[in-house]
Design a protein around this motif. Structure first.
Motif, mmCIF file in Angstrom:
data_model
loop_
_atom_site.group_PDB
_atom_site.id
_atom_site.type_symbol
_atom_site.label_atom_id
_atom_site.label_comp_id
_atom_site.label_asym_id
_atom_site.label_seq_id
_atom_site.Cartn_x
_atom_site.Cartn_y
_atom_site.Cartn_z
ATOM 1 N N ALA A 47 64.699 60.997 -11.724
ATOM 2 C CA ALA A 47 63.291 60.613 -11.826
ATOM 3 C C ALA A 47 62.987 59.988 -13.180
ATOM 4 O O ALA A 47 62.276 58.987 -13.271
ATOM 5 C CB ALA A 47 62.390 61.828 -11.580
ATOM 6 N N LEU A 48 63.547 60.546 -14.238
ATOM 7 C CA LEU A 48 63.275 60.042 -15.581
ATOM 8 C C LEU A 48 63.978 58.717 -15.863
ATOM 9 O O LEU A 48 63.619 58.020 -16.805
ATOM 10 C CB LEU A 48 63.639 61.093 -16.625
ATOM 11 C CG LEU A 48 62.706 62.307 -16.651
ATOM 12 C CD1 LEU A 48 63.217 63.365 -17.622
ATOM 13 C CD2 LEU A 48 61.282 61.899 -17.000
ATOM 14 N N GLU A 49 64.952 58.336 -15.030
ATOM 15 C CA GLU A 49 65.587 57.027 -15.181
ATOM 16 C C GLU A 49 64.599 55.894 -14.906
ATOM 17 O O GLU A 49 64.820 54.762 -15.324
ATOM 18 C CB GLU A 49 66.797 56.902 -14.248
ATOM 19 C CG GLU A 49 67.988 57.720 -14.697
ATOM 20 C CD GLU A 49 69.131 57.715 -13.688
ATOM 21 O OE1 GLU A 49 68.985 57.133 -12.594
ATOM 22 O OE2 GLU A 49 70.166 58.321 -13.998
ATOM 23 N N GLU A 50 63.503 56.182 -14.215
ATOM 24 C CA GLU A 50 62.486 55.182 -13.896
ATOM 25 C C GLU A 50 61.424 55.051 -14.985
ATOM 26 O O GLU A 50 60.492 54.256 -14.857
ATOM 27 C CB GLU A 50 61.783 55.562 -12.590
ATOM 28 C CG GLU A 50 62.694 55.685 -11.397
ATOM 29 C CD GLU A 50 61.938 56.193 -10.184
ATOM 30 O OE1 GLU A 50 60.803 55.735 -9.965
ATOM 31 O OE2 GLU A 50 62.483 57.051 -9.479
ATOM 32 N N VAL A 51 61.542 55.843 -16.052
ATOM 33 C CA VAL A 51 60.508 55.939 -17.079
ATOM 34 C C VAL A 51 60.993 55.272 -18.365
ATOM 35 O O VAL A 51 62.146 55.451 -18.774
ATOM 36 C CB VAL A 51 60.172 57.427 -17.346
ATOM 37 C CG1 VAL A 51 59.144 57.578 -18.449
ATOM 38 C CG2 VAL A 51 59.701 58.098 -16.065
ATOM 39 N N ASP A 52 60.102 54.491 -19.007
ATOM 40 C CA ASP A 52 60.429 53.927 -20.320
ATOM 41 C C ASP A 52 60.706 55.063 -21.294
ATOM 42 O O ASP A 52 60.133 56.159 -21.171
ATOM 43 C CB ASP A 52 59.267 53.086 -20.851
ATOM 44 C CG ASP A 52 59.160 51.729 -20.176
ATOM 45 O OD1 ASP A 52 60.171 51.263 -19.617
ATOM 46 O OD2 ASP A 52 58.070 51.138 -20.212
#
Length: 154
Positions: A47-52
């Motif tokens: 999920a955090l791979e999609e976050v800057d």
């Protein structure tokens, strides 16, 4: 978010008990059963791979925004509530479209007020996103609203 009305004053002496939760709801499966910690960590990492993120000496620091939500809880002393949030917009993944628990809330008086701060991610993909916030009854997941309590709305 930049065009939202400034929050009115509230009495800081009267605050509901709020227990914060962080990150997307990845700790349970579709049946509500707890997942093993290693699986939860893997889902959160995806999920955090999609976050800057900022890259510093201690690793990646996810970037996001803080949204302030004013709460006024009447007639629900000692009733467990959940404050959830989700994102919607073009290309928002299912992980961030799902309801994410921000706080478990239990009012301690017949009229509690307060402000909850919710962190929401700054997604890689550029675009307009909406932050949806809901206050629900923990027991059955229904929305806690004025009409259900028989109170005037407005």
């Amino acid at each position: 978010m930049g065009e939202q009305k400034v929050l009115d004053d509230f009495d800081p002496r009267v605050m509901p008990k709020a227990i914060p939760a962080l990150g997307p709801q990845v700790a349970v499966d579709e049946n509500g059963e707890l997942l093993p910690p290693a699986e939860v960590a893997a889902k959160l990492e995806r999920a955090l791979e999609e976050v800057d993120a900022d890259y510093g000496t201690t690793g990646k620091d996810p970037l996001g925004w803080t949204v302030a939500v004013r709460l006024s809880i009447e007639g629900l002393a000692y009733v467990p509530l959940q404050l959830t949030w989700s994102l919607d917009g073009v290309d928002v993944s299912e992980t961030w479209q799902a309801d994410n628990l921000a706080y478990r809330i239990i009012a301690k008086t017949p009229h509690d007020t307060g402000i909850a701060e919710i962190w929401v991610p700054n997604l890689h993909r550029a675009g307009s996103y909406n932050v949806n916030v809901r206050l629900t009854y923990e027991a059955d997941g229904t929305t806690a609203d004025l009409e259900r309590l028989g109170l005037p709305n407005g």
